[in-house]
Structure formats: structure tokens, C-alpha cells
Design an enzyme around this catalytic site. Structure first.
Site, mmCIF file in Angstrom:
data_model
loop_
_atom_site.group_PDB
_atom_site.id
_atom_site.type_symbol
_atom_site.label_atom_id
_atom_site.label_comp_id
_atom_site.label_asym_id
_atom_site.label_seq_id
_atom_site.Cartn_x
_atom_site.Cartn_y
_atom_site.Cartn_z
ATOM 1 N N CYS A 40 14.034 17.902 -19.466
ATOM 2 C CA CYS A 40 14.555 19.108 -20.116
ATOM 3 C C CYS A 40 15.082 20.121 -19.100
ATOM 4 O O CYS A 40 15.825 21.018 -19.451
ATOM 5 C CB CYS A 40 13.523 19.727 -21.046
ATOM 6 S SG CYS A 40 11.928 19.950 -20.295
ATOM 7 N N ARG A 97 16.585 19.125 -16.079
ATOM 8 C CA ARG A 97 17.663 18.593 -15.254
ATOM 9 C C ARG A 97 18.187 17.275 -15.821
ATOM 10 O O ARG A 97 17.444 16.499 -16.419
ATOM 11 C CB ARG A 97 17.200 18.398 -13.810
ATOM 12 C CG ARG A 97 16.100 17.347 -13.650
ATOM 13 C CD ARG A 97 15.628 17.273 -12.219
ATOM 14 N NE ARG A 97 14.857 18.458 -11.865
ATOM 15 C CZ ARG A 97 15.241 19.366 -10.987
ATOM 16 N NH1 ARG A 97 16.376 19.217 -10.350
ATOM 17 N NH2 ARG A 97 14.491 20.408 -10.730
ATOM 18 N N HIS A 141 17.471 16.828 -1.605
ATOM 19 C CA HIS A 141 17.317 17.256 -2.994
ATOM 20 C C HIS A 141 16.348 16.335 -3.745
ATOM 21 O O HIS A 141 15.443 16.801 -4.435
ATOM 22 C CB HIS A 141 18.670 17.291 -3.699
ATOM 23 C CG HIS A 141 18.606 17.760 -5.118
ATOM 24 N ND1 HIS A 141 18.284 19.064 -5.440
ATOM 25 C CD2 HIS A 141 18.775 17.102 -6.291
ATOM 26 C CE1 HIS A 141 18.268 19.186 -6.760
ATOM 27 N NE2 HIS A 141 18.565 18.013 -7.304
ATOM 28 N N GLU A 179 4.478 22.033 -10.577
ATOM 29 C CA GLU A 179 4.050 21.404 -11.828
ATOM 30 C C GLU A 179 4.112 19.882 -11.650
ATOM 31 O O GLU A 179 5.014 19.361 -10.990
ATOM 32 C CB GLU A 179 4.903 21.895 -13.014
ATOM 33 C CG GLU A 179 6.394 21.670 -12.880
ATOM 34 C CD GLU A 179 6.831 20.355 -13.464
ATOM 35 O OE1 GLU A 179 5.995 19.684 -14.074
ATOM 36 O OE2 GLU A 179 8.008 19.992 -13.273
ATOM 37 N N GLN A 204 4.422 17.195 -13.778
ATOM 38 C CA GLN A 204 5.099 16.218 -14.644
ATOM 39 C C GLN A 204 6.299 15.551 -13.997
ATOM 40 O O GLN A 204 6.560 14.385 -14.211
ATOM 41 C CB GLN A 204 5.568 16.867 -15.963
ATOM 42 C CG GLN A 204 4.463 17.141 -16.942
ATOM 43 C CD GLN A 204 3.883 18.521 -16.730
ATOM 44 O OE1 GLN A 204 4.187 19.181 -15.734
ATOM 45 N NE2 GLN A 204 3.035 18.975 -17.632
ATOM 46 N N GLN A 262 8.135 11.718 -14.368
ATOM 47 C CA GLN A 262 9.458 11.518 -14.968
ATOM 48 C C GLN A 262 10.383 10.795 -13.997
ATOM 49 O O GLN A 262 11.146 9.908 -14.379
ATOM 50 C CB GLN A 262 10.055 12.870 -15.366
ATOM 51 C CG GLN A 262 9.302 13.516 -16.525
ATOM 52 C CD GLN A 262 9.602 14.998 -16.655
ATOM 53 O OE1 GLN A 262 9.968 15.663 -15.680
ATOM 54 N NE2 GLN A 262 9.418 15.539 -17.855
ATOM 55 N N GLY A 310 -11.687 36.209 -33.100
ATOM 56 C CA GLY A 310 -10.309 36.505 -33.488
ATOM 57 C C GLY A 310 -9.484 35.243 -33.394
ATOM 58 O O GLY A 310 -9.445 34.583 -32.354
#
Lengths: 425, 268
Positions: free
Chosen positions: A51, A53, A100, A115, A117, A121, A190
Site C-alpha cells: 500500500c 509503494r 534503495h 515497521e 511488515q 512483503q 469506558g
């Protein structure tokens, strides 16, 4: 010169989500990968589509042409005008592309740095390309290297350390107070959205049980069922409070729902076992004076935000360490790649010289029939030494770290020594 | 041999500190390997002394320090598999180094132990006392870490060490267990000491400085354990543990350096 590595695509840095979603590969990845290989001049390819790249990693015979044709490939079949795509397109070539890829794998290029993930991927994308057979020698090596770089950065830096959201910061703190959460009870006061999110984090981390209370009891019942917890009537809050090791306050009330004196009383009932209060509501629901009690820790939204902020800045500090690891690894990879390209020429050059040397040596030795074995050995050694000394400098140049230079020297060497163009391997 | 152990302690300290700073896992493993080596060498050294000197090997102040350092390291190593206690190791290891170093520097020749002391009652008194002191020392280190961690949590400021610190509950539980064991051992040491005194001096209690100071220490730890039953856990317990260990150190120094009495030198 072998194919050039390039990465071309859209990522969250340069392209808004409207563009990214239009480029995303939604259909069968296998199909797209096969299409990719039919793009002119593309020799190897991997497609990374998440989502944040959509990027194509490719080896191309002719870099300049490939950039063009890959842009068409990305725009293909979508309503997105090519011109609009080009505006947001990121192109990395050669060393830049390797860097890169390594940065993406190590989650340094992620929206939330560190992160976890993205590595998964990336592995999936590579897996898909391998099964279709679109990844070749260079991409195999490049991706495997990127996975090991990511692992190295994860172990050697704290780039993925520390919670960076309010509710995960709360869980992180709970783990600093309690040894383990499995035998602890939580109480959610709550049933709003913020509280629910934090409660879900606690449940995911394995909290033993969770009590849910709310002014509207029905909502408490509903959420408790959802979380696998037990609903408690709001009026009974004080009675059940002593069971809670972690208390999340998240109501819309205007006043303190739990005061310091209530907690003091509760602590006595609990034999002063520690309690952790998390106040997620604004205005606050939990009396700030609670934090002054012994064995009790109270964090409100700002405190948690501060912790998350600290973690974020720690991550960016660590990211600098990670960048230097990346540089180092790009260097290593690049040397391998240049060597890989130079090897056929070097081998051919050595073969050529060796053939000449062997031929001339034989002629000379044939004419020196009386020579002693020692003399023969000395002549043999001398010719080998001359050949090696002469070759030393050309070979060094052929291994030049700059691919363009190295390719230039390779072409020159072939011409000067009259070596045939190596077979495309 | 002791010098070799000292070297390993020093190296283990520096690698452990560098692990704590960099969180490099390799450093932790190297540090623990070094510490285990130091522990082994130190143990061989103590064993050799015990074989050659017999009861004389545990008669002087430096011997006591050396034994306590050895036991402290053993205690830490037995906890090290838990993985998140390296910060405790970061205190225990240099402390053990200092103890061993002073035992080396202040080493005196074996004392002429009065023949009356040459009995199994001596180790029966000394062994639990040493063990107790070592356990208290490790509990002291844990309490320091506890207070550090607790202060950061209360002040809502994460220090640089925050990520390396074990949870408060871990530290508090270990502290409780250690103080309980230390107290039990210390009590046995006092009782067997009294019996030893009865045997050689003819009285259970003779108001020796060490006896008085030990009694004070004993009462402090007894108070701490009692206070736990009424809910004095966490910060208060940690503070009391630290006070208790200060009393241990004072009685140690007091007895051996300031007013030696019968324990400090001649045991006449």
C-alpha cells in the site's frame, strides 16, 4: 557490460495514495511478472506492490530505454495518464537502485521507520518472481543480500525498537512494570474507541483477563464479548477495581472517575500489589494524584505520546547508524557485481596470455635440449612471472569499482588483446 | 591464578558494559563466556587454597572478600539465562572485580589459627555467613536497578538504559527471594557462630563488635521481611535492602579495620 539494475515506481515519498492505488498490481502477480519480461530490454524482474509503494526491480540491457518502457508498463491498462505518472515516478539506477532496495528491506524507507511488515512483503514479492522464474543471477543475489542487510540492521541497531503509537506505548510500559501479562487482569473503564484500541493491544499481548465497564451496560456487554472479557456494571467499579492490575480510563466523563483515595483503599485490599493506570480520556478521568501513590503508575495521553515520541526520535537516531551499514553493504555488493562482469574478460585475457606463454616456452625449451632440469624450471618460472606482472595492472583496472569505467576497460582490453566478445551468460 | 581471574572479571565488566550501551548481543555472549571463565578460574584458585591451607584458607578478611565475590558471580550466572538481567550483571561483575581485587591487594599470609578453631565448626559458621553476604550483595544490586527503573517510570522519562531494564515485578520478586534466602543463611551463620563461640570461648555471646553489628544487620533484614507481609513491597523494600547491605558493609569494615576484636585477627 551486463544489464543495469534499476528500480522504477511510485512510493509514499513522492506519490500520493491516489496515484499509488492506480498503479498497484491488483490482479495476478504471476501474470504481471510474465508481462514484465516481455517488456523490451528487460532481462530479470521483481514486482513489489504494497500500500505504500509499487516498484519494479529490474535488470535491463539498456537502462535508458528500459526507464521509458517500464514507465509504459506501469501506466499500462490504467486510466492514469502517463504524464501524471511521470510526475510522481521515482527512478533509481545502478548503485542507487541497490541502495534503495537495501533501505526498503531494512524498513528505512517506510512511512513508520522500522515497521516490520515490509521485509515480509519483499520476501513474498521475491518468492513470486522466483516461482515464475523472472529473477536471475543478479536479482537473486541482490534480494538475498537485502534480506541479510535487513537482519543485520535489526540486530545491530534499535531502528525497530520501542513503541511508536499511544496504545502500543501503553503495552510497552506495562511490560516494564509487570514481568508477564498472562497472569494479570485489566479493566477497561469506558467502551469508547481509544479504550477499545488499547484493550485490544493488551489482549493481543496476552493479558490474562479483561473486565469491561461502561455507563451504558449494554455497550460493556457487547465490547466484553468482542474482547473475550467480562462485563461489569458501572456502579460496581470500585468493588472490582482491586482485581485489576492494569486500568484503562477512557470515558467521556467531565470529572475524575477514579480518585486517589479510592486507589489508596484499593491498594490496601490488594496488599499493595502494583497497579498501572492508563488515562486515555480528555478531559482526564483518573486523578493525577494517583501517580504519587507507592507502587502505582499513572500515564495520561500526553505522557504516552511523549513516550512514543521519544521512541520515534530514538528510531531516527538509530536510522543514521543503519544508513552507514547500508553504505558498507552496497559497497560489498557492488564489488561483487563489477567482479562478476569483469570475470569473463579477465579469464579470456589470462587464457590468451597463457596460450602465448606456453607456445613460446615450448619452442624455446625445444631448442635448448641440453639444458638441465633446473634451468628449464627457472625459465618456466621466469615466463610465468613476466606474464603475471604484465597482467597485474590491466586486471586491476578491469575490476574498477565504477561500472562504466570497468566496461570501458573491458572493451579496450578485448580490442587491444584481440579477445573475442564473451558469450552472453 | 587469581590475577588471571581478575583479568577475566575486568574484561567481562567492559564487554558487559559495552553490551548494555550498544545492546549488541554478541557482546553479551562474550561477556558471559568471560565471566564463566573467570568464575571457573576463581573457583579453582579457591579450591587449591582450601586443599593446601585447610581451615586457614577461610580465616582472613581478604579470603572472605574473595569467597563472597566468587559466590556473587555464581549467583548472577545462575540467573543470566533469563536474559534480561544483564544490567544487574553490569553491577555485580564490577563489584565482584573490586572485592577480588582488594582480596588480592590486601592478601596476608595465612594466620596462625588457634588450634581450637581448627574444627568443622569453622566452615559451618563461615560458609552460610559468606553465602548470606553474597546473596545480600546481589539483592543490593537488584534494588539499585529497581530504584532506577521505578524513578524513570514515575517521572515518565525514559533514560538511556530504559530498554535494557527488566520489569519492576521481576526485580521485586527476585529481591524477595534473595533476601529470604540471604536471611535464612545469615541466621544459620549467626547460630553456628554462637555455637562455635560457646565451644572455644565458653559463651554463646560476648558482645564482640561483629556480634553486635551482625545483630543489627539481622534485625534490619528481619524487619524488611516482616514489612513485606504488610505490603511494603517495591520501592520501600528496595530501599530497605540497600540499607541492609550498607549495614553489612559497615559491619564488615568496622570489624576488620576499625575495631578488630577477636574476629578481625587473632581469634585468640
Amino acid at each position: 557490460m551486463q544489464g543495469e539494475i534499476l528500480i522504477i515506481g511510485v512510493n509514499h515519498r513522492a506519490a500520493p495514495v491516489e496515484v499509488r492505488e492506480q498503479v498497484a498490481f491488483n490482479g495476478s502477480l504471476e501474470h504481471s511478472l510474465r508481462n514484465l519480461l516481455s517488456v523490451p530490454s528487460i532481462e530479470e524482474g521483481v514486482i513489489l506492490s504494497t500500500c505504500n509503494r509499487v516498484e519494479v526491480v529490474a535488470i535491463a540491457e539498456d537502462g535508458d530505454n528500459a526507464v521509458d518502457s517500464l514507465t509504459d508498463f506501469l501506466a499500462q491498462g490504467e486510466q492514469l495518464p502517463r504524464r501524471q505518472l511521470v510526475e510522481h515516478l521515482s527512478v533509481y539506477r545502478g548503485r542507487e537502485a541497490v541502495r534503495h532496495l537495501f533501505r526498503v528491506a531494512a524498513s528505512l524507507d517506510s512511512m513508520v521507520v522500522g515497521e516490520p511488515q515490509i521485509l515480509g512483503q519483499l520476501k513474498d514479492s521475491y518468492q513470486a518472481a522466483t516461482s515464475v522464474g523472472t529473477a536471475g543471477t543478479i536479482l537473486h543475489r541482490c534480494f538475498h543480500k537485502s534480506f541479510s542487510v535487513a537482519k543485520r540492521i535489526r540486530t545491530e541497531t534499535a531502528v525497530a525498537g520501542g513503541a511508536v503509537s499511544v496504545s502500543s506505548a501503553a503495552v510497552e510500559l506495562a511490560c516494564k512494570i509487570f514481568d508477564r501479562l498472562e497472569d494479570k487482569n485489566a479493566m477497561l473503564v469506558g467502551a469508547g474507541e481509544m479504550g477499545e484500541l488499547a484493550a485490544r493491544h493488551l489482549v493481543a499481548q496476552g493479558i490474562g483477563s479483561i473486565l469491561v465497564t461502561n455507563r451504558t451496560f449494554d455497550r460493556a456487554v457487547e465490547l466484553a464479548r468482542d474482547l473475550g472479557g467480562t462485563p461489569v456494571p458501572f456502579e460496581e467499579l470500585r468493588r472490582y477495581l482491586q482485581m485489576a492490575d492494569v486500568v484503562i480510563g477512557a470515558t467521556a466523563a467531565e470529572e475524575y472517575i477514579i480518585t486517589s483515595s479510592v486507589v489508596q483503599e484499593t491498594l490496601r485490599q490488594r496488599k499493595f500489589r502494583p497497579m498501572f493506570f492508563i488515562d486515555l480520556s480528555v478531559p482526564r478521568n483518573l486523578d493525577p494524584a494517583i501517580n504519587d501513590l507507592d507502587n502505582v503508575y499513572l500515564y495520561d495521553v500526553d505522557d504516552l505520546g511523549g513516550v512514543a515520541e521519544d521512541n520515534r526520535s530514538e528510531r531516527s537516531r538509530e536510522a543514521e547508524k543503519a544508513e552507514s551499514i547500508i553504505e558498507e553493504e552496497v559497497d560489498t555488493f557492488w564489488k561483487w557485481l563489477v567482479n562478476l562482469e569483469a570475470v569473463p574478460t579477465i579469464v579470456a585475457l589470462r587464457d590468451k596470455v597463457e596460450t602465448i606463454r606456453k607456445g613460446e616456452l615450448e619452442k624455446t625449451l625445444n631448442s635448448l635440449r641440453d639444458a638441465s632440469p633446473e634451468t628449464r624450471a627457472a625459465i618456466e618460472a621466469m615466463t610465468a612471472a613476466i606474464a603475471n606482472k604484465i597482467l597485474h595492472s590491466p586486471i586491476t583496472h578491469l575490476k574498477h569499482h565504477d561500472r562504466q569505467e570497468a566496461a570501458f576497460y573491458a572493451a579496450a582490453a578485448r580490442k587491444l588483446f584481440d579477445i573475442e566478445e564473451p558469450e552472453d551468460s | 591464578m587469581l590475577l588471571l581471574a581478575l583479568g577475566c572479571y575486568l574484561l567481562a565488566t567492559s564487554t558487559l558494559v559495552s553490551h548494555i550501551i550498544t545492546t549488541n548481543d554478541l557482546m553479551r555472549r562474550i561477556a558471559h563466556a568471560l565471566l564463566s571463565a573467570a568464575f571457573l578460574i576463581h573457583g579453582l584458585h579457591l579450591g587449591e587454597r582450601a586443599l593446601t591451607l585447610g581451615y586457614d584458607a577461610i580465616a582472613t578478611f581478604p579470603d572472605e572478600l574473595s569467597c563472597i565475590a566468587f559466590i556473587m558471580v555464581g549467583l548472577y550466572l545462575s540467573l543470566a539465562w533469563r536474559g534480561n538481567l544483564t544490567v544487574v550483571g553490569g553491577l555485580v561483575t564490577p563489584l565482584a572485580f573490586l572485592f577480588t581485587l582488594s582480596s588480592y591487594v590486601f592478601a596476608v599470609g595465612p594466620p596462625e589459627l588457634s588450634p581450637r578453631l581448627q574444627s568443622v565448626w569453622l566452615p559451618a559458621h563461615v560458609a552460610p555467613a559468606f553465602l548470606g553476604y553474597a546473596v545480600f550483595a546481589v539483592a543490593f544490586c537488584m534494588s539499585l536497578i529497581y530504584l532506577l527503573q521505578e524513578n524513570q517510570l514515575k517521572a515518565k522519562r525514559k533514560g538511556n538504559l530504559f530498554r535494557r531494564l527488566p520489569s519492576l515485578e521481576t526485580l521485586d520478586n527476585l529481591n524477595f527471594r534473595f533476601v529470604t534466602w540471604g536471611f535464612a543463611l545469615f541466621t544459620i551463620g549467626i547460630i553456628s557462630g554462637a555455637l562455635l563461640a560457646l565451644k572455644i570461648w565458653g559463651a554463646l555471646w560476648s558482645w564482640e563488635p561483629v556480634e553486635v553489628l551482625s545483630a543489627v544487620t539481622w534485625m534490619l533484614y528481619a524487619g524488611l521481611l516482616h514489612a513485606r507481609t504488610i505490603g511494603w513491597r517495591g520501592r520501600k523494600a528496595a530501599t530497605l535492602t540497600i540499607l541492609g547491605f550498607v549495614a553489612v558493609i559497615l559491619s564488615f569494615l568496622g570489624v576488620n579495620l576499625v575495631f578488630p576484636g577477636k574476629h578481625g585477627g587473632t581469634f585468640g
